[in-house]
Design a protein around this motif. Structure first.
Motif, PDB file in Angstrom:
ATOM      1  N   ARG A  29      74.291  22.415 -64.743  1.00  0.00           N
ATOM      2  CA  ARG A  29      74.203  21.825 -63.399  1.00  0.00           C
ATOM      3  C   ARG A  29      74.685  20.380 -63.438  1.00  0.00           C
ATOM      4  NH1 ARG A  29      67.999  23.420 -62.696  1.00  0.00           N
ATOM      5  NH2 ARG A  29      68.131  22.731 -64.883  1.00  0.00           N
ATOM      6  N   PHE A  30      75.775  20.187 -64.158  1.00  0.00           N
ATOM      7  CA  PHE A  30      76.341  18.846 -64.353  1.00  0.00           C
ATOM      8  C   PHE A  30      76.691  18.215 -63.013  1.00  0.00           C
ATOM      9  CE2 PHE A  30      79.884  15.947 -64.906  1.00  0.00           C
ATOM     10  CZ  PHE A  30      79.523  15.204 -66.018  1.00  0.00           C
ATOM     11  N   ARG A  31      76.247  16.966 -62.857  1.00  0.00           N
ATOM     12  CA  ARG A  31      76.652  16.244 -61.652  1.00  0.00           C
ATOM     13  C   ARG A  31      76.689  14.749 -61.932  1.00  0.00           C
ATOM     14  NH1 ARG A  31      70.932  16.349 -59.443  1.00  0.00           N
ATOM     15  NH2 ARG A  31      70.511  14.202 -58.783  1.00  0.00           N
ATOM     16  N   ILE A  32      77.588  14.084 -61.234  1.00  0.00           N
ATOM     17  CA  ILE A  32      77.688  12.623 -61.290  1.00  0.00           C
ATOM     18  C   ILE A  32      77.183  12.097 -59.954  1.00  0.00           C
ATOM     19  CG2 ILE A  32      79.201  10.641 -61.555  1.00  0.00           C
ATOM     20  CD1 ILE A  32      81.186  12.526 -62.991  1.00  0.00           C
ATOM     21  N   ASP A  33      76.065  11.383 -60.000  1.00  0.00           N
ATOM     22  CA  ASP A  33      75.543  10.745 -58.795  1.00  0.00           C
ATOM     23  C   ASP A  33      76.201   9.387 -58.626  1.00  0.00           C
ATOM     24  OD1 ASP A  33      73.881  12.746 -58.036  1.00  0.00           O
ATOM     25  OD2 ASP A  33      72.001  11.700 -58.460  1.00  0.00           O
ATOM     26  N   SER A  34      76.793   9.152 -57.476  1.00  0.00           N
ATOM     27  CA  SER A  34      77.323   7.835 -57.161  1.00  0.00           C
ATOM     28  C   SER A  34      76.284   7.071 -56.345  1.00  0.00           C
ATOM     29  CB  SER A  34      78.621   7.950 -56.357  1.00  0.00           C
ATOM     30  OG  SER A  34      78.957   6.691 -55.796  1.00  0.00           O
ATOM     31  N   TYR A  35      75.932   5.889 -56.795  1.00  0.00           N
ATOM     32  CA  TYR A  35      75.052   5.013 -56.027  1.00  0.00           C
ATOM     33  C   TYR A  35      75.857   4.003 -55.216  1.00  0.00           C
ATOM     34  CZ  TYR A  35      71.436   6.922 -59.107  1.00  0.00           C
ATOM     35  OH  TYR A  35      70.588   7.766 -59.788  1.00  0.00           O
ATOM     36  N   GLY A  36      77.175   4.211 -55.181  1.00  0.00           N
ATOM     37  CA  GLY A  36      78.021   3.334 -54.396  1.00  0.00           C
ATOM     38  C   GLY A  36      78.255   2.004 -55.083  1.00  0.00           C
ATOM     39  N   GLY A  37      78.826   1.077 -54.333  1.00  0.00           N
ATOM     40  CA  GLY A  37      79.128  -0.221 -54.900  1.00  0.00           C
ATOM     41  C   GLY A  37      79.345  -1.259 -53.830  1.00  0.00           C
ATOM     42  N   HIS A  38      79.720  -2.430 -54.267  1.00  0.00           N
ATOM     43  CA  HIS A  38      80.010  -3.525 -53.332  1.00  0.00           C
ATOM     44  C   HIS A  38      80.903  -4.522 -54.043  1.00  0.00           C
ATOM     45  CE1 HIS A  38      77.294  -6.639 -55.164  1.00  0.00           C
ATOM     46  NE2 HIS A  38      76.792  -5.548 -55.706  1.00  0.00           N
ATOM     47  N   GLY A  39      81.656  -5.268 -53.267  1.00  0.00           N
ATOM     48  CA  GLY A  39      82.531  -6.226 -53.902  1.00  0.00           C
ATOM     49  C   GLY A  39      83.308  -7.058 -52.923  1.00  0.00           C
ATOM     50  N   GLY A  40      84.082  -7.951 -53.483  1.00  0.00           N
ATOM     51  CA  GLY A  40      84.894  -8.878 -52.709  1.00  0.00           C
ATOM     52  C   GLY A  40      85.761  -9.679 -53.648  1.00  0.00           C
ATOM     53  N   PRO A  41      85.950 -10.971 -53.367  1.00  0.00           N
ATOM     54  CA  PRO A  41      86.818 -11.798 -54.209  1.00  0.00           C
ATOM     55  C   PRO A  41      86.373 -11.885 -55.664  1.00  0.00           C
ATOM     56  CG  PRO A  41      86.337 -12.891 -52.125  1.00  0.00           C
ATOM     57  CD  PRO A  41      85.454 -11.694 -52.187  1.00  0.00           C
ATOM     58  N   GLY A  42      85.078 -11.699 -55.912  1.00  0.00           N
ATOM     59  CA  GLY A  42      84.580 -11.797 -57.277  1.00  0.00           C
ATOM     60  C   GLY A  42      84.664 -10.515 -58.074  1.00  0.00           C
ATOM     61  N   GLY A  43      85.206  -9.435 -57.468  1.00  0.00           N
ATOM     62  CA  GLY A  43      85.279  -8.147 -58.145  1.00  0.00           C
ATOM     63  C   GLY A  43      84.414  -7.122 -57.435  1.00  0.00           C
ATOM     64  N   VAL A  44      84.322  -5.939 -58.031  1.00  0.00           N
ATOM     65  CA  VAL A  44      83.572  -4.830 -57.444  1.00  0.00           C
ATOM     66  C   VAL A  44      82.666  -4.234 -58.518  1.00  0.00           C
ATOM     67  CG1 VAL A  44      83.705  -2.592 -56.282  1.00  0.00           C
ATOM     68  CG2 VAL A  44      85.478  -4.308 -55.874  1.00  0.00           C
ATOM     69  N   VAL A  45      81.392  -4.016 -58.180  1.00  0.00           N
ATOM     70  CA  VAL A  45      80.455  -3.353 -59.081  1.00  0.00           C
ATOM     71  C   VAL A  45      80.115  -1.978 -58.523  1.00  0.00           C
ATOM     72  CG1 VAL A  45      78.065  -3.350 -59.922  1.00  0.00           C
ATOM     73  CG2 VAL A  45      79.441  -5.422 -60.107  1.00  0.00           C
ATOM     74  N   VAL A  46      80.175  -0.962 -59.379  1.00  0.00           N
ATOM     75  CA  VAL A  46      79.857   0.419 -59.004  1.00  0.00           C
ATOM     76  C   VAL A  46      78.786   0.931 -59.960  1.00  0.00           C
ATOM     77  CG1 VAL A  46      80.726   2.794 -58.882  1.00  0.00           C
ATOM     78  CG2 VAL A  46      82.113   0.900 -57.997  1.00  0.00           C
ATOM     79  N   ARG A  47      77.790   1.622 -59.410  1.00  0.00           N
ATOM     80  CA  ARG A  47      76.713   2.201 -60.215  1.00  0.00           C
ATOM     81  C   ARG A  47      76.604   3.689 -59.960  1.00  0.00           C
ATOM     82  NH1 ARG A  47      74.661  -2.920 -59.004  1.00  0.00           N
ATOM     83  NH2 ARG A  47      73.481  -3.960 -60.682  1.00  0.00           N
ATOM     84  N   GLY A  48      75.987   4.390 -60.922  1.00  0.00           N
ATOM     85  CA  GLY A  48      75.731   5.811 -60.746  1.00  0.00           C
ATOM     86  C   GLY A  48      74.949   6.357 -61.920  1.00  0.00           C
ATOM     87  N   ARG A  49      74.804   7.687 -61.940  1.00  0.00           N
ATOM     88  CA  ARG A  49      74.038   8.332 -63.007  1.00  0.00           C
ATOM     89  C   ARG A  49      74.572   9.741 -63.221  1.00  0.00           C
ATOM     90  NH1 ARG A  49      67.383   9.057 -63.254  1.00  0.00           N
ATOM     91  NH2 ARG A  49      67.202   8.754 -65.522  1.00  0.00           N
ATOM     92  N   VAL A  50      74.531  10.206 -64.450  1.00  0.00           N
ATOM     93  CA  VAL A  50      74.995  11.546 -64.791  1.00  0.00           C
ATOM     94  C   VAL A  50      73.783  12.390 -65.172  1.00  0.00           C
ATOM     95  CG1 VAL A  50      76.659  12.883 -66.109  1.00  0.00           C
ATOM     96  CG2 VAL A  50      77.082  10.451 -65.702  1.00  0.00           C
ATOM     97  N   THR A 123      86.682   6.856 -56.709  1.00  0.00           N
ATOM     98  CA  THR A 123      86.157   8.052 -57.374  1.00  0.00           C
ATOM     99  C   THR A 123      85.561   7.678 -58.723  1.00  0.00           C
ATOM    100  OG1 THR A 123      88.287   8.547 -58.430  1.00  0.00           O
ATOM    101  CG2 THR A 123      87.848   9.589 -56.287  1.00  0.00           C
ATOM    102  N   VAL A 124      84.659   8.526 -59.191  1.00  0.00           N
ATOM    103  CA  VAL A 124      84.203   8.489 -60.575  1.00  0.00           C
ATOM    104  C   VAL A 124      84.296   9.916 -61.092  1.00  0.00           C
ATOM    105  CG1 VAL A 124      81.796   8.672 -59.852  1.00  0.00           C
ATOM    106  CG2 VAL A 124      82.311   7.965 -62.174  1.00  0.00           C
ATOM    107  N   ALA A 125      84.874  10.085 -62.273  1.00  0.00           N
ATOM    108  CA  ALA A 125      85.153  11.431 -62.773  1.00  0.00           C
ATOM    109  C   ALA A 125      84.920  11.508 -64.276  1.00  0.00           C
ATOM    110  CB  ALA A 125      86.593  11.818 -62.458  1.00  0.00           C
ATOM    111  N   LEU A 126      84.674  12.726 -64.734  1.00  0.00           N
ATOM    112  CA  LEU A 126      84.591  12.997 -66.164  1.00  0.00           C
ATOM    113  C   LEU A 126      85.951  12.673 -66.788  1.00  0.00           C
ATOM    114  CD1 LEU A 126      82.799  14.211 -68.437  1.00  0.00           C
ATOM    115  CD2 LEU A 126      83.783  16.444 -67.845  1.00  0.00           C
ATOM    116  N   ALA A 127      85.941  11.861 -67.848  1.00  0.00           N
ATOM    117  CA  ALA A 127      87.196  11.349 -68.400  1.00  0.00           C
ATOM    118  C   ALA A 127      87.568  11.983 -69.732  1.00  0.00           C
ATOM    119  CB  ALA A 127      87.107   9.831 -68.554  1.00  0.00           C
ATOM    120  N   GLY A 128      86.893  13.055 -70.129  1.00  0.00           N
ATOM    121  CA  GLY A 128      87.199  13.719 -71.393  1.00  0.00           C
ATOM    122  C   GLY A 128      86.253  14.880 -71.609  1.00  0.00           C
TER     123      GLY A 128
END
Length: 338
Positions: A29-50, A123-128
């Motif tokens: 029951r593999f799933r990637i939960d995205s908790y979203g993110g936020h950002g601007g001129p200083g960059g973007v932070v994204v969080r989640g859980r597998v 997006t966030v995806a399995l990379a291997g």
């Protein structure tokens, strides 16, 4: 044995049992939960859980207490997946990472010209390969990107600031968490209208709470159901990882760092540590704080704790101890925020 220690022991036992049964097997029951993110001129932070769990559900009108309890308990019985290779892509940039021992990931991407307001999709995806899984398993990500026309931002607590929780009464808090849904929990009167007026269709709001990530689905549904403006939720792990719990100070400073051109209104409550935390933020970032509003919810309003904070307060940043949302509204109007 305290409740925190009891929960820790239960979670540790469940994790050991899961690892023994699942070692080397392919998650079903593999799933990637995205908790979203936020950002601007200083960059973007994204969080989640597998996780290796079925998708969480939301409440239905008229459901019984039993259904609510089962859904609440399931949200805490997680099978987290460590060491999962992931790629996060957003606005023409990408970062590779792996999930930590509790299944969490947090990445910081550079700011690019492709960032779009109010939300940028990624997006966030399995990379291997991971224990026999090879499909992309792609999950969408949305990052809040304030527009240049935003006048200010709002950083708000949730428990006992937006939603009636009773954190100071542990038994009541646990009972509400387990037996009541986003449809039956109550916001404070006037809070949703106040937040919508502060946002005014363009100003970003960030919900920073000590609630665990296990409640992300519930809190998102609660805010939507009760008409609060949409914004990123920055929560924390229930019991902490090897690096410790992510502190509220750090999450607030992350917001200030990623949005250096914005000043903020801070909203919290007197039940726990918001006055002390916000006082620290004002001392370290005085030019980025417009005002601090604290909802009075103490069981003993004469305990002196908030007054001790106020006695050392920087007078150029207003501090308002508010009995209700209308007090905040009147003061915000006096500052021209509404």
């Amino acid at each position: 044995m305290g409740m925190g220690r009891w929960i820790t022991n239960v979670e540790a036992a469940l994790e050991k049992a899961h690892l023994r049964s699942a070692r080397g097997s392919t998650p079903t029951r593999f799933r990637i939960d995205s908790y979203g993110g936020h950002g601007g001129p200083g960059g973007v932070v994204v969080r989640g859980r597998v996780l290796d769990n079925t998708l969480p559900t939301t409440a239905a009108e008229g459901e019984g207490v039993g259904a609510t309890v089962r859904r609440s308990v399931r949200s805490f019985l997680t099978r987290e997946l460590a060491g999962v290779p992931l790629r996060v892509e957003l606005a023409g940039a990408h970062v590779d990472t792996v999930s930590d021992e509790e299944g969490y990931f947090r990445v910081r991407l550079p700011a690019t010209d492709d960032l779009e307001s109010p939300w940028t999709a990624g997006t966030v995806a399995l990379a291997g390969d991971y224990r026999g899984l090879t499909a992309p398993h792609t999950t969408p990500v949305l990052a809040r990107v304030p527009a240049g026309s935003a006048a200010f931002g709002i950083i708000s607590d949730l428990d006992d600031t937006v939603i009636r929780t009773g954190v100071q009464r542990v038994g009541q808090m646990v009972l509400h968490t387990l037996t009541r849904s986003e449809l039956t929990r109550s916001p404070f009167p006037g809070a949703a209208e106040l937040y919508r007026d502060l946002v005014a269709g363009v100003n970003p709001v960030f919900y920073v709470s000590s609630s665990p990530w296990n409640l992300h689905t519930f809190l998102t549904a609660f805010l939507e159901h009760h008409g609060f403006p949409r914004g990123p939720l920055l929560l924390r792990d229930l019991l902490g990882t090897a690096a410790g719990r992510e502190q509220k100070h750090g999450r607030i400073r992350e917001i200030l760092d990623l949005h250096p051109g914005l000043r903020f209104v801070l909203i919290g409550d007197s039940g726990e540590k918001d006055p002390e935390i916000y006082a620290d933020i004002v001392r370290t970032h005085p030019d980025q704080v417009i005002a601090v509003y604290i909802r009075e919810v103490r069981l003993d309003p004469d305990d002196g704790r908030v007054e001790d904070v106020v006695s050392t307060w920087a007078r150029d940043v207003p501090f308002v101890l508010a009995a209700d949302s209308q007090v905040v509204r009147r003061h915000a109007q006096s500052l021209g925020l509404l």
